[in-house]
Design an enzyme around this catalytic site. Sequence first.
Site, PDB file in Angstrom:
ATOM      1  N   CYS A 185       0.798  -1.234   0.000  1.00 54.95           N
ATOM      2  CA  CYS A 185       0.000   0.000   0.000  1.00 54.95           C
ATOM      3  C   CYS A 185       0.827   1.280   0.000  1.00 54.95           C
ATOM      4  O   CYS A 185       0.297   2.359  -0.258  1.00 54.95           O
ATOM      5  CB  CYS A 185      -0.937   0.013   1.206  1.00 54.95           C
ATOM      6  SG  CYS A 185      -1.961  -1.458   1.321  1.00 54.95           S
ATOM      7  N   HIS A 226      -8.759   3.052  -3.015  1.00 54.94           N
ATOM      8  CA  HIS A 226      -7.368   2.739  -2.649  1.00 54.94           C
ATOM      9  C   HIS A 226      -6.734   1.831  -3.704  1.00 54.94           C
ATOM     10  O   HIS A 226      -6.598   0.631  -3.499  1.00 54.94           O
ATOM     11  CB  HIS A 226      -7.371   2.067  -1.274  1.00 54.94           C
ATOM     12  CG  HIS A 226      -6.051   1.590  -0.784  1.00 54.94           C
ATOM     13  ND1 HIS A 226      -4.843   2.170  -1.143  1.00 54.94           N
ATOM     14  CD2 HIS A 226      -5.727   0.554   0.048  1.00 54.94           C
ATOM     15  CE1 HIS A 226      -3.852   1.524  -0.547  1.00 54.94           C
ATOM     16  NE2 HIS A 226      -4.366   0.533   0.171  1.00 54.94           N
ATOM     17  N   CYS A 275      -0.973   2.283   6.490  1.00 58.96           N
ATOM     18  CA  CYS A 275      -0.576   0.953   6.937  1.00 58.96           C
ATOM     19  C   CYS A 275      -0.268   0.126   5.689  1.00 58.96           C
ATOM     20  O   CYS A 275      -0.648   0.491   4.575  1.00 58.96           O
ATOM     21  CB  CYS A 275      -1.675   0.289   7.763  1.00 58.96           C
ATOM     22  SG  CYS A 275      -3.270   0.174   6.931  1.00 58.96           S
ATOM     23  N   GLY A 316       0.158  -3.981   4.102  1.00 62.34           N
ATOM     24  CA  GLY A 316      -0.045  -5.410   4.260  1.00 62.34           C
ATOM     25  C   GLY A 316       1.223  -6.124   4.688  1.00 62.34           C
ATOM     26  O   GLY A 316       2.324  -5.703   4.347  1.00 62.34           O
TER      27      GLY A 316
END
Length: 417
Positions: free
Chosen positions: A115, A371, A401, A403
Amino acid sequence: MAAERLNAIVSQLTPSKTGLSAITQKNPDDVVITLAIRTPFTRAFRGGFKDTPLDYLVYSLLKKVIEKSNIDPQMVEDICLGNVNEGKAAYIVRAASLAAGFPNTSAASSVNRFCSSGLKATQDVANQISLGNIECGIAIGAELMSAGGDRIPNPFHEEILKNQDAADCMQPMGQTSENVGKDFNITRESMDRFAAESHQRAERAQKAGWFDDEIVPITTTVKDPKTGEEKQVTLTKDEGPRWGSTYESLSRIRPAFPEYGDKSTGGNSSQVTDGAAAVLMMKRSTAQKMNQPILGKYVGATVVGVAPRIMGIAPSLVIPKLLGKYSLTLADIDVIELNEAFASMAVYCVNTLGIDTRKLNVRGGAIALGHPLGATGTRQICTGLSECRRQKKKILLTSMCIGTGQGSAGLFVNEML
């Protein structure tokens, strides 16, 4: 130019500044952003980019970079693409950049930190400029989530799975959201209220035209799923914001991951989205020589790791780490772009850090906008700097955050006051 170089020499002879005075100082070797643009974000599988291949998306945005900046493409020494799902991303960015008008002397690469891939691309290009390896480069984040996900089809090797944190890297993101909700007592109500606010802010921003200076129109082809008929369309705005969303309407949505919990829904989680965003960066002295407008200054970025099963809490750790490096506090920050992967993690981070929500995701976040994994890091820069310009504020903080249990954050100074 001469005055700034003199100021830089003087600053080396005087006691070093700290905090805001240090990061807002202007020096010839600063890494600055001269353009920050993005495509509209469209709904995966059924939106405007559902039939658009990733290579065309990257190509189209890079053409817009040349067009909007009026830069001589020969000046761009490296282009870095942040992308998660496409294993051939390095091929794509190289070919797309050549077709877009960059010469074969402009190099290209891809990076993947899930991300934060867009921010990672930005950091990599900025570091090259800072070290003097290049003078000018482009960071682009792009994701075509219509093409499918990034789940690992098979488990890791049995030796790896003996380590619990390693095994937890296999957990679906929805499961990690439910873990955060359970472990830290985040209520479904607080999540739905946060999500409603995200949609309402995005609706307000769209109606007021706040996104207009960050979004560039992209012309592409869309196929009718029933007839197979193709038609050309020009996309100009985000498709994700659900106008009229309320806490009451979101609270009626069923849980999306009932096998793991009952708090995360399609209404309070980030949308599955297609899109791309790019930032053009160079040394301040180079920008001045080339008469490029300086939108902002890249200050720095950093990362942390956390337990993979609660990956969503990572911004609560990486934000203090980054601010500490520059002797700053959250009170020094004017605009905060926190990726809303799930409302559970967003609510946790807001509560834990004591974030002033008036500064947070003023135009809505990923719950409303979407996203596209590789694009979010660069999208936040585009949106955040634009919001700083609108408010005539200076300091931008971005964070997300990641993954497998990581977090990243970036710090920027708006110079278009």
